[in-house]
Design a protein around this motif. Structure first.
Motif, PDB file in Angstrom:
ATOM      1  N   LEU A 177       0.829  -1.212   0.000  1.00  0.00           N
ATOM      2  CA  LEU A 177       0.000   0.000   0.000  1.00  0.00           C
ATOM      3  C   LEU A 177       0.860   1.257   0.000  1.00  0.00           C
ATOM      4  O   LEU A 177       0.535   2.239  -0.679  1.00  0.00           O
ATOM      5  CB  LEU A 177      -0.929  -0.002   1.216  1.00  0.00           C
ATOM      6  CG  LEU A 177      -1.952  -1.141   1.307  1.00  0.00           C
ATOM      7  CD1 LEU A 177      -2.844  -0.939   2.524  1.00  0.00           C
ATOM      8  CD2 LEU A 177      -2.792  -1.220   0.050  1.00  0.00           C
ATOM      9  N   CYS A 178       1.959   1.240   0.739  1.00  0.00           N
ATOM     10  CA  CYS A 178       2.870   2.396   0.749  1.00  0.00           C
ATOM     11  C   CYS A 178       3.399   2.670  -0.653  1.00  0.00           C
ATOM     12  O   CYS A 178       3.483   3.831  -1.082  1.00  0.00           O
ATOM     13  CB  CYS A 178       4.033   2.131   1.702  1.00  0.00           C
ATOM     14  SG  CYS A 178       3.622   2.248   3.457  1.00  0.00           S
ATOM     15  N   GLY A 179       3.757   1.590  -1.371  1.00  0.00           N
ATOM     16  CA  GLY A 179       4.249   1.758  -2.730  1.00  0.00           C
ATOM     17  C   GLY A 179       3.210   2.352  -3.660  1.00  0.00           C
ATOM     18  O   GLY A 179       3.517   3.229  -4.488  1.00  0.00           O
ATOM     19  N   VAL A 180       1.968   1.904  -3.523  1.00  0.00           N
ATOM     20  CA  VAL A 180       0.888   2.430  -4.363  1.00  0.00           C
ATOM     21  C   VAL A 180       0.657   3.907  -4.069  1.00  0.00           C
ATOM     22  O   VAL A 180       0.486   4.727  -4.989  1.00  0.00           O
ATOM     23  CB  VAL A 180      -0.408   1.622  -4.152  1.00  0.00           C
ATOM     24  CG1 VAL A 180      -1.562   2.253  -4.934  1.00  0.00           C
ATOM     25  CG2 VAL A 180      -0.226   0.175  -4.578  1.00  0.00           C
ATOM     26  N   VAL A 181       0.646   4.269  -2.788  1.00  0.00           N
ATOM     27  CA  VAL A 181       0.446   5.670  -2.395  1.00  0.00           C
ATOM     28  C   VAL A 181       1.549   6.547  -2.980  1.00  0.00           C
ATOM     29  O   VAL A 181       1.284   7.622  -3.539  1.00  0.00           O
ATOM     30  CB  VAL A 181       0.399   5.798  -0.860  1.00  0.00           C
ATOM     31  CG1 VAL A 181       0.473   7.270  -0.447  1.00  0.00           C
ATOM     32  CG2 VAL A 181      -0.862   5.160  -0.306  1.00  0.00           C
ATOM     33  N   MET A 182       2.791   6.096  -2.883  1.00  0.00           N
ATOM     34  CA  MET A 182       3.913   6.891  -3.382  1.00  0.00           C
ATOM     35  C   MET A 182       3.830   7.077  -4.898  1.00  0.00           C
ATOM     36  O   MET A 182       4.054   8.180  -5.416  1.00  0.00           O
ATOM     37  CB  MET A 182       5.236   6.219  -3.006  1.00  0.00           C
ATOM     38  CG  MET A 182       5.565   6.289  -1.525  1.00  0.00           C
ATOM     39  SD  MET A 182       7.122   5.476  -1.127  1.00  0.00           S
ATOM     40  CE  MET A 182       8.276   6.461  -2.056  1.00  0.00           C
ATOM     41  N   GLU A 183       3.477   5.996  -5.621  1.00  0.00           N
ATOM     42  CA  GLU A 183       3.364   6.114  -7.078  1.00  0.00           C
ATOM     43  C   GLU A 183       2.256   7.086  -7.469  1.00  0.00           C
ATOM     44  O   GLU A 183       2.419   7.895  -8.383  1.00  0.00           O
ATOM     45  CB  GLU A 183       3.100   4.741  -7.701  1.00  0.00           C
ATOM     46  CG  GLU A 183       4.335   3.880  -7.837  1.00  0.00           C
ATOM     47  CD  GLU A 183       4.157   2.803  -8.889  1.00  0.00           C
ATOM     48  OE1 GLU A 183       3.920   3.145 -10.058  1.00  0.00           O
ATOM     49  OE2 GLU A 183       4.248   1.612  -8.532  1.00  0.00           O
ATOM     50  N   ALA A 184       1.109   6.984  -6.796  1.00  0.00           N
ATOM     51  CA  ALA A 184      -0.013   7.869  -7.123  1.00  0.00           C
ATOM     52  C   ALA A 184       0.343   9.325  -6.848  1.00  0.00           C
ATOM     53  O   ALA A 184       0.004  10.222  -7.629  1.00  0.00           O
ATOM     54  CB  ALA A 184      -1.248   7.456  -6.326  1.00  0.00           C
ATOM     55  N   GLU A 185       1.044   9.576  -5.743  1.00  0.00           N
ATOM     56  CA  GLU A 185       1.452  10.945  -5.422  1.00  0.00           C
ATOM     57  C   GLU A 185       2.472  11.466  -6.432  1.00  0.00           C
ATOM     58  O   GLU A 185       2.426  12.638  -6.829  1.00  0.00           O
ATOM     59  CB  GLU A 185       2.032  10.988  -4.010  1.00  0.00           C
ATOM     60  CG  GLU A 185       0.984  10.784  -2.920  1.00  0.00           C
ATOM     61  CD  GLU A 185       1.594  10.713  -1.529  1.00  0.00           C
ATOM     62  OE1 GLU A 185       0.852  10.907  -0.550  1.00  0.00           O
ATOM     63  OE2 GLU A 185       2.820  10.448  -1.427  1.00  0.00           O
ATOM     64  N   ASP A 186       3.376  10.586  -6.872  1.00  0.00           N
ATOM     65  CA  ASP A 186       4.396  11.006  -7.837  1.00  0.00           C
ATOM     66  C   ASP A 186       3.783  11.388  -9.188  1.00  0.00           C
ATOM     67  O   ASP A 186       4.350  12.205  -9.915  1.00  0.00           O
ATOM     68  CB  ASP A 186       5.420   9.891  -8.046  1.00  0.00           C
ATOM     69  CG  ASP A 186       6.313   9.691  -6.823  1.00  0.00           C
ATOM     70  OD1 ASP A 186       6.319  10.580  -5.960  1.00  0.00           O
ATOM     71  OD2 ASP A 186       6.969   8.634  -6.735  1.00  0.00           O
ATOM     72  N   MET A 187       2.633  10.804  -9.515  1.00  0.00           N
ATOM     73  CA  MET A 187       2.004  11.099 -10.805  1.00  0.00           C
ATOM     74  C   MET A 187       1.316  12.463 -10.813  1.00  0.00           C
ATOM     75  O   MET A 187       0.953  12.977 -11.869  1.00  0.00           O
ATOM     76  CB  MET A 187       0.998  10.003 -11.166  1.00  0.00           C
ATOM     77  CG  MET A 187       1.669   8.655 -11.415  1.00  0.00           C
ATOM     78  SD  MET A 187       0.515   7.337 -11.846  1.00  0.00           S
ATOM     79  CE  MET A 187       0.139   7.774 -13.541  1.00  0.00           C
ATOM     80  N   ALA A 188       1.119  13.043  -9.637  1.00  0.00           N
ATOM     81  CA  ALA A 188       0.616  14.431  -9.512  1.00  0.00           C
ATOM     82  C   ALA A 188      -0.665  14.656 -10.309  1.00  0.00           C
ATOM     83  O   ALA A 188      -0.775  15.612 -11.081  1.00  0.00           O
ATOM     84  CB  ALA A 188       1.689  15.429  -9.941  1.00  0.00           C
ATOM     85  N   PHE A 189      -1.655  13.800 -10.109  1.00  0.00           N
ATOM     86  CA  PHE A 189      -2.941  13.997 -10.762  1.00  0.00           C
ATOM     87  C   PHE A 189      -3.579  15.289 -10.245  1.00  0.00           C
ATOM     88  O   PHE A 189      -3.678  15.485  -9.034  1.00  0.00           O
ATOM     89  CB  PHE A 189      -3.890  12.834 -10.469  1.00  0.00           C
ATOM     90  CG  PHE A 189      -3.477  11.537 -11.087  1.00  0.00           C
ATOM     91  CD1 PHE A 189      -3.617  11.334 -12.454  1.00  0.00           C
ATOM     92  CD2 PHE A 189      -2.946  10.524 -10.316  1.00  0.00           C
ATOM     93  CE1 PHE A 189      -3.239  10.136 -13.031  1.00  0.00           C
ATOM     94  CE2 PHE A 189      -2.562   9.327 -10.883  1.00  0.00           C
ATOM     95  CZ  PHE A 189      -2.706   9.126 -12.245  1.00  0.00           C
ATOM     96  N   PRO A 190      -4.027  16.180 -11.116  1.00  0.00           N
ATOM     97  CA  PRO A 190      -4.596  17.451 -10.639  1.00  0.00           C
ATOM     98  C   PRO A 190      -5.883  17.285  -9.849  1.00  0.00           C
ATOM     99  O   PRO A 190      -6.236  18.163  -9.054  1.00  0.00           O
ATOM    100  CB  PRO A 190      -4.841  18.232 -11.942  1.00  0.00           C
ATOM    101  CG  PRO A 190      -4.894  17.206 -13.024  1.00  0.00           C
ATOM    102  CD  PRO A 190      -3.971  16.110 -12.590  1.00  0.00           C
ATOM    103  N   LEU A 191      -6.616  16.185 -10.044  1.00  0.00           N
ATOM    104  CA  LEU A 191      -7.889  15.993  -9.352  1.00  0.00           C
ATOM    105  C   LEU A 191      -7.773  15.075  -8.143  1.00  0.00           C
ATOM    106  O   LEU A 191      -8.762  14.848  -7.457  1.00  0.00           O
ATOM    107  CB  LEU A 191      -8.930  15.425 -10.322  1.00  0.00           C
ATOM    108  CG  LEU A 191      -9.291  16.335 -11.505  1.00  0.00           C
ATOM    109  CD1 LEU A 191     -10.280  15.641 -12.432  1.00  0.00           C
ATOM    110  CD2 LEU A 191      -9.900  17.643 -11.007  1.00  0.00           C
ATOM    111  N   LEU A 192      -6.582  14.552  -7.874  1.00  0.00           N
ATOM    112  CA  LEU A 192      -6.394  13.680  -6.714  1.00  0.00           C
ATOM    113  C   LEU A 192      -5.972  14.531  -5.531  1.00  0.00           C
ATOM    114  O   LEU A 192      -4.806  14.892  -5.385  1.00  0.00           O
ATOM    115  CB  LEU A 192      -5.352  12.607  -7.015  1.00  0.00           C
ATOM    116  CG  LEU A 192      -5.090  11.593  -5.899  1.00  0.00           C
ATOM    117  CD1 LEU A 192      -6.364  10.839  -5.528  1.00  0.00           C
ATOM    118  CD2 LEU A 192      -3.987  10.614  -6.296  1.00  0.00           C
TER     119      LEU A 192
END
Length: 483
Positions: A177-192
């Motif tokens: 889960l930590c890995g998934v969170v880090m990847e999602a944050e790194d992608m910098a989605f404007p709506l996330l």
């Protein structure tokens, strides 16, 4: 200075007449100011009652107009309705309104449209201020990994709606889960707006707008007993249901997804979360519907998106029936040609008995069963199709399904198509206006009618096993989710 407050039903012609006279006075009198409030016709009566009760006024109709002394404050002075305001303008300023009925009606219609547009803009702004709270269970699954970008790119909920994602899973998957969170944050989605992981149940589903249940049975070398599988998933959903009921928002939407016992998971959530609206719980059939369309597309040598209106009946991940009797094909290469929107009934381009076969997750076809054969995190590609199915059904739920198209969804039966009440059964629906409706007007041929009489038996058996008293609640211990 005098502030005149004008409020009324957005589509009220008398409000339109008073409004235009007020703007004339404002333009020609230095100390006359106008403040306008419109209310949706459905909300007008309640709002009028509240404002009159708060100020001690007696008024029954639209519009209601009062005067406030800007430099003195205090309670407003009620002028009354449109006739009272016309008399006031005539008496104090020698001005009246010559507006005709046709003009009043035209302006009233314009006012209503403007009000609806303003409401829509306000809702979009609220969506940015208060992001949708999305909870995903069994979030270490590959499906979740592929689902996050689909939810955050703006296509599912709209390009003005921010989201917050909560990943829920057992403590043993904390590193994943930590890995998934880090990847999602790194992608910098404007709506996330945010993404967080959770391995404890204390705050599970807090303020959830959407809950996506991905829990599945992991098949090992030895085949487990059916009753053990049902018990395992039932135990898990028995824990989720009251927490969703307690912590989520009242209008929470629950999607039961996965490769095993999808209908059962939806049923257990409804049974042990009785205050959750039954129309807000669905079992996902889109994955199997899309897989069936893809098989047909390969057979017909067309784009899979060109196969429409395939229906999944029954137990989505058990004994189900893939009904091709309403299916249509676009872009089929034959002697008959037409514009891009031209389609042909599948029965006119294929000639075999495939629409009269039973299918289950074991015998549907080699290409379907192959999708269930890999269940490792390392092979992340295995979750692409299920993730797309979840995103698709959420987009339909929030933005409506394509006009005229049939969508298959597992919903709580109310006796439609002679299906017994009280079980989750996949059937054809259409999505519109943030809800769905069963397509009960769909003509069902004799073959389908005969099959539907047989399809509910395993669902009823699953229900009986799942609702049998179970004393051991394995998935929840000391505030943690266990595997």
């Amino acid at each position: 200075p005098v502030l005149a407050v004008f409020t009324g039903r957005a589509n009220c012609p008398y409000y339109a007449k008073a409004e235009l006279l007020a703007y004339y006075l404002q333009a020609n009198l230095p100390d006359f100011r106008v403040h306008k409030i419109t209310k949706h016709p459905d909300k007008w009566e309640e709002w009028l009652h509240d404002i009159c009760e708060r100020n001690g006024w007696e008024h029954k109709h639209s519009p209601i107009i009062w005067r406030e002394l800007v430099d003195r404050g205090g309670k407003g002075l009620l002028l009354g309705g449109v006739n009272d305001f016309l008399e006031y303008a005539q008496h104090y300023y020698g001005i009246t309104s010559p507006m005709l009925s046709e003009e009043m009606l035209a302006i009233a219609e314009e006012n209503l449209q403007a009000h609806l547009e303003t409401e829509k803009e306000e809702e979009e702004i609220k969506g940015l201020i208060n992001p949708l709270q999305i909870w995903i269970t069994s979030a270490s699954a590959p499906t979740c990994y592929h689902l996050i970008p689909l939810l955050a790119n703006g296509e599912v909920f709209g390009i003005t709606t921010e989201i917050s994602i909560h990943l829920l899973d057992a403590e043993q998957f904390d590193e994943v889960l930590c890995g998934v969170v880090m990847e999602a944050e790194d992608m910098a989605f404007p709506l996330l707006r945010s993404i967080a992981k959770h391995t404890g149940m204390e705050e599970a589903f807090l303020q959830a707008d959407i809950v996506i249940i991905l829990d599945d049975i992991v098949f090992k070398r030895e085949a487990p007993r059916l009753e053990d599988c049902i018990r395992e998933l039932s135990d898990t959903c028995r824990v989720y249901a009251p927490l969703i009921e307690k912590n989520a928002k009242s209008g929470v939407r629950v999607i039961a997804a996965g490769k095993t016992f999808v209908n059962l998971k939806a049923l257990v959530i409804k049974t042990y979360g009785p205050s959750i609206k039954p129309e807000n719980i669905i079992a996902l059939a889109t994955f199997w519907e899309s897989a069936a369309k893809a098989m047909l597309a390969r057979k017909l040598n067309v784009n899979a998106a060109g196969v429409k209106d395939v229906i999944i009946w029954g137990n989505v991940t058990g004994w189900s029936y893939i009904d091709f009797s309403h299916a249509r094909v676009y872009g089929f290469d034959s002697a008959i040609w037409g514009p891009p929107d031209f389609s042909r009934l599948l029965s006119n381009v294929i000639h075999n008995s495939c629409s009269a076969e039973f299918f289950s997750n074991k015998i549907c076809s080699e290409s379907l069963s192959a999708r269930s054969s890999v269940n490792s995190w390392e092979y992340r590609g295995v979750g692409m199709s299920p993730a797309h199915a979840v995103a698709t059904i959420l987009r339909y739920w929030y933005q409506g399904s394509p006009p005229g198209e049939i969508v298959s969804v597992g919903i709580l039966s109310e006796g439609q198509f002679c299906v017994p009440e009280g079980i989750f059964f996949s059937m054809p629906v259409r999505f519109h206006d943030d809800t769905w409706e069963v397509m009960t007007d769909l003509e069902i041929n004799e073959t389908t009618q005969e099959v539907l009489r047989l399809l509910h038996h395993d669902l009823i058996q699953e229900k009986l096993v799942a609702l049998r008293k179970i004393t051991e609640m394995r998935p929840y211990k000391d505030g943690k989710i266990t595997s």
